[in-house]
Design an enzyme around this catalytic site. Structure first.
Site, PDB file in Angstrom:
ATOM      1  N   TYR A 122      -6.309   7.668  15.477  1.00 25.35           N
ATOM      2  CA  TYR A 122      -5.126   7.169  14.793  1.00 25.35           C
ATOM      3  C   TYR A 122      -5.297   7.198  13.269  1.00 25.35           C
ATOM      4  O   TYR A 122      -4.464   7.737  12.548  1.00 25.35           O
ATOM      5  CB  TYR A 122      -4.770   5.741  15.232  1.00 25.35           C
ATOM      6  CG  TYR A 122      -3.839   5.119  14.225  1.00 25.35           C
ATOM      7  CD1 TYR A 122      -2.494   5.475  14.207  1.00 25.35           C
ATOM      8  CD2 TYR A 122      -4.315   4.270  13.223  1.00 25.35           C
ATOM      9  CE1 TYR A 122      -1.638   4.991  13.230  1.00 25.35           C
ATOM     10  CE2 TYR A 122      -3.470   3.785  12.243  1.00 25.35           C
ATOM     11  CZ  TYR A 122      -2.137   4.138  12.252  1.00 25.35           C
ATOM     12  OH  TYR A 122      -1.307   3.682  11.287  1.00 25.35           O
ATOM     13  N   CYS A 176      18.213   7.865  23.410  1.00 23.70           N
ATOM     14  CA  CYS A 176      17.181   7.095  24.103  1.00 23.70           C
ATOM     15  C   CYS A 176      17.448   6.997  25.603  1.00 23.70           C
ATOM     16  O   CYS A 176      18.440   6.404  26.039  1.00 23.70           O
ATOM     17  CB  CYS A 176      17.078   5.699  23.495  1.00 23.70           C
ATOM     18  SG  CYS A 176      15.740   4.709  24.192  1.00 23.70           S
ATOM     19  N   GLU A 178      -4.888   1.023   6.331  1.00 23.39           N
ATOM     20  CA  GLU A 178      -4.883   1.452   7.738  1.00 23.39           C
ATOM     21  C   GLU A 178      -6.012   0.799   8.529  1.00 23.39           C
ATOM     22  O   GLU A 178      -5.829   0.407   9.678  1.00 23.39           O
ATOM     23  CB  GLU A 178      -4.987   2.975   7.838  1.00 23.39           C
ATOM     24  CG  GLU A 178      -3.754   3.717   7.371  1.00 23.39           C
ATOM     25  CD  GLU A 178      -2.502   3.364   8.165  1.00 23.39           C
ATOM     26  OE1 GLU A 178      -2.617   2.796   9.268  1.00 23.39           O
ATOM     27  OE2 GLU A 178      -1.400   3.661   7.674  1.00 23.39           O
ATOM     28  N   TRP A 212       0.825  -1.210   0.000  1.00 27.41           N
ATOM     29  CA  TRP A 212       0.000   0.000   0.000  1.00 27.41           C
ATOM     30  C   TRP A 212       0.859   1.260   0.000  1.00 27.41           C
ATOM     31  O   TRP A 212       0.341   2.362   0.032  1.00 27.41           O
ATOM     32  CB  TRP A 212      -0.928   0.013   1.221  1.00 27.41           C
ATOM     33  CG  TRP A 212      -0.264  -0.437   2.469  1.00 27.41           C
ATOM     34  CD1 TRP A 212       0.444   0.334   3.346  1.00 27.41           C
ATOM     35  CD2 TRP A 212      -0.248  -1.768   2.979  1.00 27.41           C
ATOM     36  NE1 TRP A 212       0.906  -0.440   4.369  1.00 27.41           N
ATOM     37  CE2 TRP A 212       0.491  -1.737   4.177  1.00 27.41           C
ATOM     38  CE3 TRP A 212      -0.788  -2.978   2.539  1.00 27.41           C
ATOM     39  CZ2 TRP A 212       0.723  -2.876   4.945  1.00 27.41           C
ATOM     40  CZ3 TRP A 212      -0.562  -4.119   3.306  1.00 27.41           C
ATOM     41  CH2 TRP A 212       0.178  -4.063   4.496  1.00 27.41           C
ATOM     42  N   GLY A 216     -10.976 -10.859  11.283  1.00 21.91           N
ATOM     43  CA  GLY A 216     -11.300 -10.491  12.653  1.00 21.91           C
ATOM     44  C   GLY A 216     -11.836  -9.076  12.812  1.00 21.91           C
ATOM     45  O   GLY A 216     -11.804  -8.272  11.889  1.00 21.91           O
ATOM     46  N   CYS A 235      19.883   0.702  16.404  1.00 16.76           N
ATOM     47  CA  CYS A 235      18.819   1.709  16.368  1.00 16.76           C
ATOM     48  C   CYS A 235      19.389   3.096  16.087  1.00 16.76           C
ATOM     49  O   CYS A 235      20.354   3.513  16.722  1.00 16.76           O
ATOM     50  CB  CYS A 235      18.060   1.723  17.700  1.00 16.76           C
ATOM     51  SG  CYS A 235      16.749   2.975  17.752  1.00 16.76           S
ATOM     52  N   ASP A 240       0.252   5.378  17.280  1.00 19.63           N
ATOM     53  CA  ASP A 240      -0.244   4.004  17.363  1.00 19.63           C
ATOM     54  C   ASP A 240       0.581   3.256  18.416  1.00 19.63           C
ATOM     55  O   ASP A 240       1.360   3.870  19.152  1.00 19.63           O
ATOM     56  CB  ASP A 240      -0.150   3.319  16.000  1.00 19.63           C
ATOM     57  CG  ASP A 240       1.274   2.925  15.673  1.00 19.63           C
ATOM     58  OD1 ASP A 240       2.200   3.651  16.083  1.00 19.63           O
ATOM     59  OD2 ASP A 240       1.487   1.883  15.037  1.00 19.63           O
ATOM     60  N   THR A 277      -3.874  -5.521  13.817  1.00 21.85           N
ATOM     61  CA  THR A 277      -3.660  -6.682  12.965  1.00 21.85           C
ATOM     62  C   THR A 277      -2.279  -6.601  12.331  1.00 21.85           C
ATOM     63  O   THR A 277      -1.844  -5.519  11.936  1.00 21.85           O
ATOM     64  CB  THR A 277      -4.750  -6.731  11.865  1.00 21.85           C
ATOM     65  OG1 THR A 277      -6.032  -6.598  12.489  1.00 21.85           O
ATOM     66  CG2 THR A 277      -4.705  -8.031  11.094  1.00 21.85           C
ATOM     67  N   THR A 304     -10.844 -12.039  22.250  1.00 21.98           N
ATOM     68  CA  THR A 304     -10.066 -11.066  23.001  1.00 21.98           C
ATOM     69  C   THR A 304     -10.316 -11.164  24.496  1.00 21.98           C
ATOM     70  O   THR A 304      -9.384 -11.094  25.291  1.00 21.98           O
ATOM     71  CB  THR A 304     -10.402  -9.637  22.532  1.00 21.98           C
ATOM     72  OG1 THR A 304     -10.224  -9.581  21.123  1.00 21.98           O
ATOM     73  CG2 THR A 304      -9.497  -8.627  23.205  1.00 21.98           C
ATOM     74  N   CYS A 325      12.668  -1.293  17.421  1.00 21.90           N
ATOM     75  CA  CYS A 325      12.199  -1.008  18.791  1.00 21.90           C
ATOM     76  C   CYS A 325      11.003  -1.916  19.103  1.00 21.90           C
ATOM     77  O   CYS A 325       9.905  -1.464  19.397  1.00 21.90           O
ATOM     78  CB  CYS A 325      11.815   0.466  18.902  1.00 21.90           C
ATOM     79  SG  CYS A 325      11.635   1.064  20.600  1.00 21.90           S
TER      80      CYS A 325
END
Length: 366
Positions: free
Chosen positions: A124, A210, A41, A24, A85, A204, A142, A47, A298, A194
């Site tokens: 989001y 960090c 999205e 995408w 789902g 990283c 997110d 997922t 869930t 991460c």
DNA sequence: TACTCGTGGCC
DNA sequence: TGGCCAAGAGT
């Protein structure tokens, strides 16, 4: 609010070298297709990328633009979503496509506020589509961004209470020039470097900045509150055949768990499964118990006793209907019930329809 | 705010 | 094996 040039520049530079190639994503600076961005999205909500890829390709092939999706029958959309789902997403996706056609002339609005007003688009997704598809300076947060930011700044407040703080920390880093790339860079970093377990801090691009890495505490973030244990429920489900091979199914209520999806004849789910005699009487069929399936949702786990049998009268119980093999293949059957089908078909060699294993189940129905 | 809402992979 | 996790939204 001034951006933090060092962290933002390091992240974008890393992204330019290591960005993931995803179906995408536009290539070579091409204009992203807002429809493709939005579709991906929504599918990616809670997922994994691996799970989404096949569904994304099928949706795009069947419905190449928002007008085509809006014009599709609801059952067709649910059927294609079956297995992915969170089925409210499919209903909202379809409603959203219709809203884009009706309210916006078939073109996605470009601002976060307008996007946020559409079905199935929350904070989001509104920010992600605005930033990625339209270059709007939106703050995209997110689960990946939460993890990166709480480690970068050693945020001690547990999520979800830390969300406002995480949003401020993220907003301070968003560059005016490449907000979409910044969002995708942060998500790619969270997905590949991460990571939740065993983050690859040694490679990283943000390691020098960090706070958690400096303290050696990166594994502790984001802080989370303990969850409740998931309860277990029990029930029974039967694959009931008629003499001509049709199978007894029904459509679940349009909202709630597995809303609008197709199920086989079954009991309620509670502290205990019903007796075999109860199932036989309610279904009007002679049933044999062929196994048991396990499915974890869930917030609860489900154990279903699986039955198979033949209807005596050919009458469908209240709310049920008979479907032949061709129609059954068009029904939106979630994986929980595909497991029931597989168990019933595999119960004996004289299974009504042969079942192969392709990982999605229900191959015997194709 | 806290709960509901799927599924598959991982260790 | 079981708890945790994944590009959250709706109520």
């Amino acid at each position: 609010m001034p951006a933090s040039p060092a962290v933002t520049a390091a992240l974008l530079s890393w992204y330019d070298r290591h960005r993931r190639a995803l179906p995408w994503r536009a290539v070579g600076g091409a204009e992203p297709d807002p429809y493709a961005v939005w579709l991906s999205e929504v599918m990616l909500q809670q997922t994994t990328v691996a799970a989404v890829k096949g569904f994304y390709a099928r949706f795009l092939a069947l419905w190449p633009d928002v007008a085509a999706l809006a014009a599709a029958p609801r059952e067709a959309v649910l059927k294609e979503w079956a297995g992915l789902g969170y089925y409210a997403r499919a209903r909202n996706l379809h409603d959203c496509a219709a809203a884009v056609v009706e309210r916006h002339g078939g073109r996605f609005p470009r601002t976060e506020t307008e996007l946020r007003a559409l079905p199935g688009i929350g904070d989001y997704t509104a920010a992600a589509v605005a930033a990625i598809a339209f270059g709007e300076v939106a703050t995209v947060v997110d689960g990946n961004v939460e993890r990166v930011m709480t480690r970068l700044h050693a945020v001690e407040t547990p999520v979800p209470a830390a969300r406002p703080e995480i949003r401020r920390l993220t907003a301070a880093l968003v560059p005016r020039a490449r907000p979409g790339d910044f969002a995708q860079a942060t998500m790619d970093l969270g997905a590949t470097i991460c990571t939740p377990r065993s983050p690859a801090c040694a490679i990283c691009p943000l390691t020098a900045s960090c706070a958690a890495r400096a303290a050696g505490t990166q594994a502790l973030y984001p802080r989370k509150l303990p969850r409740k244990a998931v309860p277990r429920r029990f029930g029974a489900m039967a694959v009931v055949e008629r003499a001509d091979g049709a199978v007894l199914v029904r459509t679940r209520p349009s909202k709630g768990l597995l809303g609008g999806m197709t199920e086989f004849f079954g009991s309620d789910w509670g502290p205990a499964a019903p007796a075999a005699s109860e199932m036989a009487e309610a279904s009007g069929a002679a049933l044999e118990r062929v196994g048991q399936v396990e499915h974890v949702f869930t917030h609860f786990a489900l154990t279903l006793d699986v039955y198979r049998g033949r209807s005596r009268s050919g009458a469908a119980p209240e709310g049920c209907r008979w479907v032949g093999p061709a129609q059954l293949a068009r029904e939106p059957i979630p994986n929980a019930f595909a497991k029931v089908w597989d168990a019933a078909a595999g119960g004996t060699a004289s299974a009504v329809v042969p079942v192969a294993a392709d990982g999605l189940g229900l191959v015997g129905l194709e």
